[in-house]
Design a protein around this motif. Structure first.
Motif, PDB file in Angstrom:
ATOM      1  N   ALA A  33       0.831  -1.205   0.000  1.00 51.93           N
ATOM      2  CA  ALA A  33       0.000   0.000   0.000  1.00 51.93           C
ATOM      3  C   ALA A  33       0.861   1.250   0.000  1.00 51.93           C
ATOM      4  O   ALA A  33       2.051   1.193   0.314  1.00 51.93           O
ATOM      5  CB  ALA A  33      -0.904   0.003   1.232  1.00 51.93           C
ATOM      6  N   PRO A  34       0.261   2.400  -0.343  1.00 51.26           N
ATOM      7  CA  PRO A  34       1.026   3.638  -0.343  1.00 51.26           C
ATOM      8  C   PRO A  34       1.414   4.105   1.062  1.00 51.26           C
ATOM      9  O   PRO A  34       2.455   4.716   1.242  1.00 51.26           O
ATOM     10  CB  PRO A  34       0.111   4.651  -1.016  1.00 51.26           C
ATOM     11  CG  PRO A  34      -1.202   4.018  -1.169  1.00 51.26           C
ATOM     12  CD  PRO A  34      -1.080   2.569  -0.882  1.00 51.26           C
ATOM     13  N   ASP A  35       0.567   3.824   2.074  1.00 50.93           N
ATOM     14  CA  ASP A  35       0.886   4.265   3.434  1.00 50.93           C
ATOM     15  C   ASP A  35       0.166   3.395   4.456  1.00 50.93           C
ATOM     16  O   ASP A  35      -0.711   2.604   4.120  1.00 50.93           O
ATOM     17  CB  ASP A  35       0.558   5.740   3.635  1.00 50.93           C
ATOM     18  CG  ASP A  35      -0.894   6.070   3.353  1.00 50.93           C
ATOM     19  OD1 ASP A  35      -1.792   5.360   3.857  1.00 50.93           O
ATOM     20  OD2 ASP A  35      -1.147   7.055   2.626  1.00 50.93           O
ATOM     21  N   THR A  36       0.539   3.582   5.703  1.00 53.79           N
ATOM     22  CA  THR A  36      -0.011   2.787   6.795  1.00 53.79           C
ATOM     23  C   THR A  36      -1.518   2.991   6.944  1.00 53.79           C
ATOM     24  O   THR A  36      -2.255   2.040   7.178  1.00 53.79           O
ATOM     25  CB  THR A  36       0.702   3.144   8.121  1.00 53.79           C
ATOM     26  OG1 THR A  36       2.091   2.847   7.968  1.00 53.79           O
ATOM     27  CG2 THR A  36       0.149   2.366   9.282  1.00 53.79           C
ATOM     28  N   GLU A  37      -1.968   4.228   6.797  1.00 55.36           N
ATOM     29  CA  GLU A  37      -3.406   4.487   6.957  1.00 55.36           C
ATOM     30  C   GLU A  37      -4.232   3.675   5.965  1.00 55.36           C
ATOM     31  O   GLU A  37      -5.287   3.145   6.327  1.00 55.36           O
ATOM     32  CB  GLU A  37      -3.723   5.977   6.809  1.00 55.36           C
ATOM     33  CG  GLU A  37      -5.191   6.257   7.047  1.00 55.36           C
ATOM     34  CD  GLU A  37      -5.554   7.726   6.990  1.00 55.36           C
ATOM     35  OE1 GLU A  37      -6.763   8.020   7.051  1.00 55.36           O
ATOM     36  OE2 GLU A  37      -4.653   8.575   6.896  1.00 55.36           O
ATOM     37  N   ARG A  62       6.953   5.157   4.715  1.00 62.33           N
ATOM     38  CA  ARG A  62       7.146   4.641   6.074  1.00 62.33           C
ATOM     39  C   ARG A  62       6.880   5.764   7.052  1.00 62.33           C
ATOM     40  O   ARG A  62       7.301   6.879   6.876  1.00 62.33           O
ATOM     41  CB  ARG A  62       8.578   4.135   6.268  1.00 62.33           C
ATOM     42  CG  ARG A  62       8.973   2.964   5.423  1.00 62.33           C
ATOM     43  CD  ARG A  62       8.617   1.595   5.949  1.00 62.33           C
ATOM     44  NE  ARG A  62       8.810   1.330   7.350  1.00 62.33           N
ATOM     45  CZ  ARG A  62       9.827   0.690   7.883  1.00 62.33           C
ATOM     46  NH1 ARG A  62      10.815   0.281   7.132  1.00 62.33           N
ATOM     47  NH2 ARG A  62       9.872   0.446   9.176  1.00 62.33           N
ATOM     48  N   GLY A  63       6.190   5.424   8.063  1.00 59.67           N
ATOM     49  CA  GLY A  63       5.896   6.404   9.097  1.00 59.67           C
ATOM     50  C   GLY A  63       5.783   5.684  10.425  1.00 59.67           C
ATOM     51  O   GLY A  63       6.586   4.810  10.742  1.00 59.67           O
ATOM     52  N   ASN A  64       4.771   5.997  11.157  1.00 60.83           N
ATOM     53  CA  ASN A  64       4.506   5.385  12.440  1.00 60.83           C
ATOM     54  C   ASN A  64       4.155   3.908  12.246  1.00 60.83           C
ATOM     55  O   ASN A  64       3.146   3.581  11.636  1.00 60.83           O
ATOM     56  CB  ASN A  64       3.355   6.140  13.117  1.00 60.83           C
ATOM     57  CG  ASN A  64       3.004   5.603  14.475  1.00 60.83           C
ATOM     58  OD1 ASN A  64       3.637   4.686  14.995  1.00 60.83           O
ATOM     59  ND2 ASN A  64       1.966   6.183  15.059  1.00 60.83           N
ATOM     60  N   GLY A  65       4.969   2.999  12.752  1.00 64.67           N
ATOM     61  CA  GLY A  65       4.718   1.570  12.626  1.00 64.67           C
ATOM     62  C   GLY A  65       3.787   1.013  13.688  1.00 64.67           C
ATOM     63  O   GLY A  65       3.361  -0.136  13.603  1.00 64.67           O
ATOM     64  N   ARG A  66       3.451   1.838  14.677  1.00 64.44           N
ATOM     65  CA  ARG A  66       2.612   1.365  15.776  1.00 64.44           C
ATOM     66  C   ARG A  66       1.254   0.823  15.313  1.00 64.44           C
ATOM     67  O   ARG A  66       0.831  -0.226  15.796  1.00 64.44           O
ATOM     68  CB  ARG A  66       2.422   2.483  16.804  1.00 64.44           C
ATOM     69  CG  ARG A  66       1.649   2.035  18.020  1.00 64.44           C
ATOM     70  CD  ARG A  66       1.699   3.093  19.136  1.00 64.44           C
ATOM     71  NE  ARG A  66       0.952   2.635  20.273  1.00 64.44           N
ATOM     72  CZ  ARG A  66      -0.314   2.948  20.502  1.00 64.44           C
ATOM     73  NH1 ARG A  66      -0.952   3.764  19.679  1.00 64.44           N
ATOM     74  NH2 ARG A  66      -0.935   2.473  21.550  1.00 64.44           N
ATOM     75  N   ALA A 121       6.159  -4.736   9.604  1.00 64.09           N
ATOM     76  CA  ALA A 121       6.132  -3.570   8.734  1.00 64.09           C
ATOM     77  C   ALA A 121       7.473  -3.373   8.055  1.00 64.09           C
ATOM     78  O   ALA A 121       8.518  -3.591   8.662  1.00 64.09           O
ATOM     79  CB  ALA A 121       5.782  -2.323   9.539  1.00 64.09           C
ATOM     80  N   ALA A 122       7.437  -2.974   6.778  1.00 64.80           N
ATOM     81  CA  ALA A 122       8.656  -2.671   6.026  1.00 64.80           C
ATOM     82  C   ALA A 122       8.292  -1.724   4.890  1.00 64.80           C
ATOM     83  O   ALA A 122       7.122  -1.521   4.570  1.00 64.80           O
ATOM     84  CB  ALA A 122       9.284  -3.948   5.476  1.00 64.80           C
ATOM     85  N   GLY A 123       9.309  -1.181   4.265  1.00 61.99           N
ATOM     86  CA  GLY A 123       9.107  -0.313   3.112  1.00 61.99           C
ATOM     87  C   GLY A 123       8.987  -1.133   1.835  1.00 61.99           C
ATOM     88  O   GLY A 123       9.278  -2.332   1.809  1.00 61.99           O
ATOM     89  N   LEU A 124       8.562  -0.477   0.766  1.00 64.78           N
ATOM     90  CA  LEU A 124       8.418  -1.171  -0.521  1.00 64.78           C
ATOM     91  C   LEU A 124       9.739  -1.723  -1.048  1.00 64.78           C
ATOM     92  O   LEU A 124       9.731  -2.622  -1.883  1.00 64.78           O
ATOM     93  CB  LEU A 124       7.800  -0.243  -1.565  1.00 64.78           C
ATOM     94  CG  LEU A 124       6.293  -0.091  -1.511  1.00 64.78           C
ATOM     95  CD1 LEU A 124       5.814   0.816  -2.639  1.00 64.78           C
ATOM     96  CD2 LEU A 124       5.593  -1.423  -1.577  1.00 64.78           C
TER      97      LEU A 124
END
Length: 185
Positions: free
Chosen positions: A24-28, A55-59, A68-71
């Motif tokens: 996905a593009p982001d966590t949200e 990548r942002g808040n992994g919580r 969680a990881a980046g593309l």
């Protein structure tokens, strides 16, 4: 007594466990569109990896029990033997040639189910996942952690199944408690 820790990367520890990779593009986007399903799969014993462009808040992803990881980890996440399922944001799938190629390669192995969210196209088979009560509660907490501030979580998440080979491993229907999640480097 505190459990022993290991330095073995999660992708080497999964053994015979089913793997699910979310892109996905982001966590949200992950939490909003697939968070309940991901939580239910973790509770069923799956290893779930969320790969996000920003990548942002992994919580929020840790709340759901995912790694969680980046593309940049996309190649490694889809390496042999490959995941049994891949879920992708339809817009990212359309925009990113690398995502399309790697998801296509995973699907072409014949043992990977591919789910899209926000697809809405006539060439995809729509279906929904009914969230467990626990999934709704954990998704609400993850949405709060991502800053979405949602008070009520719908009991279903909408997906579209991309065309796949005839051999698809079904998702298990039993649930069990899974271990804690960690963030990938």
């Amino acid at each position: 007594m505190r459990p022993a820790t290991t330095t073995t990367p999660p992708e080497r520890r999964c053994g015979l466990r089913h793997r699910l990779v979310v892109v996905a593009p982001d966590t949200e986007q992950v939490v909003r569109h697939a968070g309940g399903w991901l939580f239910d799969q973790v509770m069923a014993g799956w290893m779930v990896y969320a790969l996000v462009a920003e990548r942002g808040n992994g919580r929020p992803l840790r709340i759901l029990g995912t790694f969680a990881a980046g593309l940049h980890r996309l190649d490694a996440a889809l390496d042999a033997p490959g995941p049994q399922a891949v879920a992708v944001d339809a817009a990212l799938y359309q925009e990113d040639a690398q995502v399309r190629a790697l998801v296509g390669a995973a699907r072409d192995r014949g043992r990977t189910e591919v789910r899209l969210w926000n697809a809405g196209g006539a060439d995809h088979d729509p279906f929904e996942h009914r969230l467990s009560s626990a999934a709704k509660a954990f998704k609400a907490q993850a949405l709060f952690a991502v800053g979405a501030g949602v008070r009520r979580v719908d009991g279903v998440e909408q997906f579209h199944r991309a065309a796949v080979s005839a051999t698809v491993i079904p998702f298990p229907t039993h649930h069990r408690i899974a271990g804690p999640s960690k963030e990938l480097p």
